[in-house]
Structures are given as C-alpha cells and as structure tokens.
Design an enzyme around this catalytic site. Sequence first.
Site, PDB file in Angstrom:
ATOM      1  N   LEU A   1       0.851  -1.202   0.176  1.00 40.60           N
ATOM      2  CA  LEU A   1      -0.097   0.050  -0.150  1.00 40.60           C
ATOM      3  C   LEU A   1       0.722   1.285  -0.031  1.00 40.60           C
ATOM      4  O   LEU A   1       2.050   1.267   0.609  1.00 40.60           O
ATOM      5  CB  LEU A   1      -1.008   0.213   1.414  1.00 40.60           C
ATOM      6  CG  LEU A   1      -1.861  -1.219   1.309  1.00 40.60           C
ATOM      7  CD1 LEU A   1      -2.696  -1.111   2.482  1.00 40.60           C
ATOM      8  CD2 LEU A   1      -2.467  -1.125   0.094  1.00 40.60           C
ATOM      9  N   HIS A   2       0.361   2.272  -0.747  1.00 38.22           N
ATOM     10  CA  HIS A   2       1.009   3.673  -0.786  1.00 38.22           C
ATOM     11  C   HIS A   2      -0.296   4.727  -0.529  1.00 38.22           C
ATOM     12  O   HIS A   2      -1.321   4.207  -0.273  1.00 38.22           O
ATOM     13  CB  HIS A   2       1.677   3.926  -2.025  1.00 38.22           C
ATOM     14  CG  HIS A   2       0.928   3.495  -3.438  1.00 38.22           C
ATOM     15  ND1 HIS A   2      -0.295   4.217  -3.519  1.00 38.22           N
ATOM     16  CD2 HIS A   2       1.090   2.586  -4.150  1.00 38.22           C
ATOM     17  CE1 HIS A   2      -0.774   3.689  -4.890  1.00 38.22           C
ATOM     18  NE2 HIS A   2      -0.030   2.438  -5.123  1.00 38.22           N
TER      19      HIS A   2
ATOM     20  N   HIS B   1      -3.756   4.180  -2.497  1.00 38.06           N
ATOM     21  CA  HIS B   1      -4.536   3.463  -1.704  1.00 38.06           C
ATOM     22  C   HIS B   1      -5.282   4.048  -0.474  1.00 38.06           C
ATOM     23  O   HIS B   1      -6.391   4.000  -0.213  1.00 38.06           O
ATOM     24  CB  HIS B   1      -3.639   2.140  -1.153  1.00 38.06           C
ATOM     25  CG  HIS B   1      -3.180   1.281  -2.481  1.00 38.06           C
ATOM     26  ND1 HIS B   1      -1.594   1.019  -2.382  1.00 38.06           N
ATOM     27  CD2 HIS B   1      -3.753   0.560  -3.358  1.00 38.06           C
ATOM     28  CE1 HIS B   1      -1.557   0.355  -3.535  1.00 38.06           C
ATOM     29  NE2 HIS B   1      -2.538   0.076  -4.189  1.00 38.06           N
TER      30      HIS B   1
HETATM   31  P1  AMP Z   1      -3.688  -2.180  -6.789  1.00 43.06           P
HETATM   32  O1  AMP Z   1      -3.227  -2.374  -5.373  1.00 43.06           O
HETATM   33  O2  AMP Z   1      -2.552  -1.870  -7.571  1.00 43.06           O
HETATM   34  O3  AMP Z   1      -4.509  -3.441  -7.517  1.00 43.06           O
HETATM   35  O4  AMP Z   1      -4.656  -1.130  -6.694  1.00 43.06           O
HETATM   36  C1  AMP Z   1      -5.876  -1.119  -5.795  1.00 43.06           C
HETATM   37  C2  AMP Z   1      -6.459   0.114  -6.072  1.00 43.06           C
HETATM   38  O5  AMP Z   1      -5.729   1.263  -5.801  1.00 43.06           O
HETATM   39  C3  AMP Z   1      -7.155   0.219  -7.396  1.00 43.06           C
HETATM   40  O6  AMP Z   1      -8.388   0.708  -7.465  1.00 43.06           O
HETATM   41  C4  AMP Z   1      -6.125   1.027  -8.112  1.00 43.06           C
HETATM   42  O7  AMP Z   1      -6.761   1.897  -9.184  1.00 43.06           O
HETATM   43  C5  AMP Z   1      -5.982   2.082  -6.862  1.00 43.06           C
HETATM   44  N1  AMP Z   1      -4.669   2.872  -7.122  1.00 43.06           N
HETATM   45  C6  AMP Z   1      -3.495   2.400  -7.258  1.00 43.06           C
HETATM   46  N2  AMP Z   1      -2.569   3.466  -7.652  1.00 43.06           N
HETATM   47  C7  AMP Z   1      -3.265   4.644  -7.379  1.00 43.06           C
HETATM   48  C8  AMP Z   1      -2.837   5.823  -7.129  1.00 43.06           C
HETATM   49  N3  AMP Z   1      -1.538   6.359  -7.421  1.00 43.06           N
HETATM   50  N4  AMP Z   1      -3.688   6.699  -7.093  1.00 43.06           N
HETATM   51  C9  AMP Z   1      -5.142   6.527  -6.639  1.00 43.06           C
HETATM   52  N5  AMP Z   1      -5.362   5.343  -6.559  1.00 43.06           N
HETATM   53  C10 AMP Z   1      -4.563   4.404  -6.972  1.00 43.06           C
END
Ligand code: AMP
Length: 287
Positions: free
Chosen positions: A37-38, A41
């Site tokens: 997570l960043h 998220h």
């Molecule tokens: P992931 O863990 O990469 O599958 O992403 C989980 C959720 O976080 C998805 O809805 C992504 O679109 C969202 N997400 C990933 N990176 C970002 C970001 N930089 N800004 C906002 N939402 C993000």
Amino acid sequence: MSLPLPSAHAVRDLRAAIAAWRADGLTIGFVPTMGALHAGHIALVDQALARCDRVVASVFVNPAQFAPGEDFDAYPRTLDADAAKLAGAGCHLLYAPSAREMYPDGFATTISLSGPAEGLESAARPHFFSGVATVVAKLLNQVRPDAAVFGEKDYQQYLVIRRLAADLDLPVAIEAGPTVREADGLALSSRNVYLSPEDRRRAARLNVILADFARALAAGRLADEAEADALEAARASFDGVDYMTARCADTLAPLGPGAVDRPARVLGAVRLGSTRLIDNRAVSPAG
Ligand code: AMP
C-alpha cells in the site's frame, strides 16, 4: 501474526464482522487492493471513510489476473506494513484471504467481458480483466458494501467494474478516486519499486506526455495529430509503447480524427526495461 487492526482471513469471519455492523445500522465502504500500500490506496480509504460508517480494505494478490511469466511471484507482499498504514488511516477491518479461500478446489467460474474491457490493457494482457472482474465480483459479494472505491489510475479497470456492477445488478455504488502522484508527476504504483534509479527518472515523462496530449485536445487540436505527437514522444522516451491514445471517457470507444467534442480520456501504457507503467488523464473539451 498479530496485526494492528481487526483482520479477517476467511469469508466466514469477514461476514460475521459485517453482520454485526449491519445489525447496528452502519453503512460499509470497501477498498480492494493487492497490497504494497501507498498513499494512493490510502486516499481511496479516506474517500470511503468520508462516505461510510465502516471501511473494509482487502489485500489479495489475485493469481487469476496474472498470466504465466508476469510478476505474480515477485509482486511485493508487505502485509504488516499494509496493516499499519490502514490502521493509521482509520480503516476498520483488513480482509486478507488466502488464494485457497478465494479459489477452493473445484472453482470453475470466470466472468467474461466486452465493452470497456476490450482493447488497451486487454491487447497486452488478454486474461487480465476477466481475472480482475471475477475476483472483484467475489469480493463485492463477500463484503456486500454500500460503496466501493477504485482508483482512476487504472481508468479502464474502473470502467470495467462500473459496467460489471450495472450489468450484474450488484447493489453497490462504484466510486472513482483521483490519481495520487509523486512530486514529479509519476502516478504512485506498487510496481514503481521495480524501477532502477535511472528508469525512475525517465518514468516521470509518462505523465508529462499525457498531460501535453490532454492539453492539446482540450485546446481543439485534431485528435489524430495530437495522438501522433504523443506517440512519437512516448517512443522517444521509453523502451516500448503498448498504447498512447485518446478515447471516449465513458465507454473507451475510439474518437474520430477531428477536434474532441465530448468528455475524453487520454491513456498510455509504456515499458521501461521489464517494468510496464500505465497512466491516464481527463480531457475537458473547450467550450
Ligand atoms: P492495486 O493494489 O494496484 O491493485 O490497486 C488497488 C486500487 O488502488 C485500485 O483501485 C487502483 O486503481 C488504486 N490505485 C493504485 N494506484 C493509485 C494511485 N496512484 N492513486 C489512486 N489510486 C490508486
């Protein structure tokens, strides 16, 4: 393992926690993730907290959305740190099921998609969206939230999920959260850790190219000319370009070659070494 916020690893435990909240008349928001997570998220968790009484975040690296040879094994897994970040944000429950919990022996159902799932990401990753849609449909059925928040960072994925919820009559509001970026404009991504320092510097060009592309279209430039320029800039900056294109913002249908006359989105996917980056920007046509 003890985590700094309540957590469930089995559907049964998740449902028990949610049933208790529902019995108290509380609303539930949901943020599905693959972990590592960043701040992007966490912004989605904040958005869910602003709208719902209780928020569940899931961490599940979904094998069904990785093709053989993709980075499933290498994908960063940082559950303790993720739990600490979620606790700090005020998230109420972490749901971290095992692959076996999600896909028990005999599992045999996959969602098949068309419409916004066609083209773009699907060209490079043909099985990706059916893997995403299948796991998201399961997660939405397990959590049964009032609202679920997805990042605009993965804009095509957001439209696919919105379509999925509408088409399958899932009783959930699908919300989009804006993309959170580094100071130099690079969209935060769990995969940015793969970039070498040199590639990390080059990666910031993707947002610059997309922002220029969106600005040109908003100023009335012909779509095919603006697209050709953006493609050339991307080819000069990266090791490969999967796509660099402008599409209708609601359906991802191709636009005509002329000036843009409806809400549009520019989207790009590029390669730096073995790392693939995607990003996108809204285009608001001049009025
Ligand atoms: P992931 O863990 O990469 O599958 O992403 C989980 C959720 O976080 C998805 O809805 C992504 O679109 C969202 N997400 C990933 N990176 C970002 C970001 N930089 N800004 C906002 N939402 C993000």
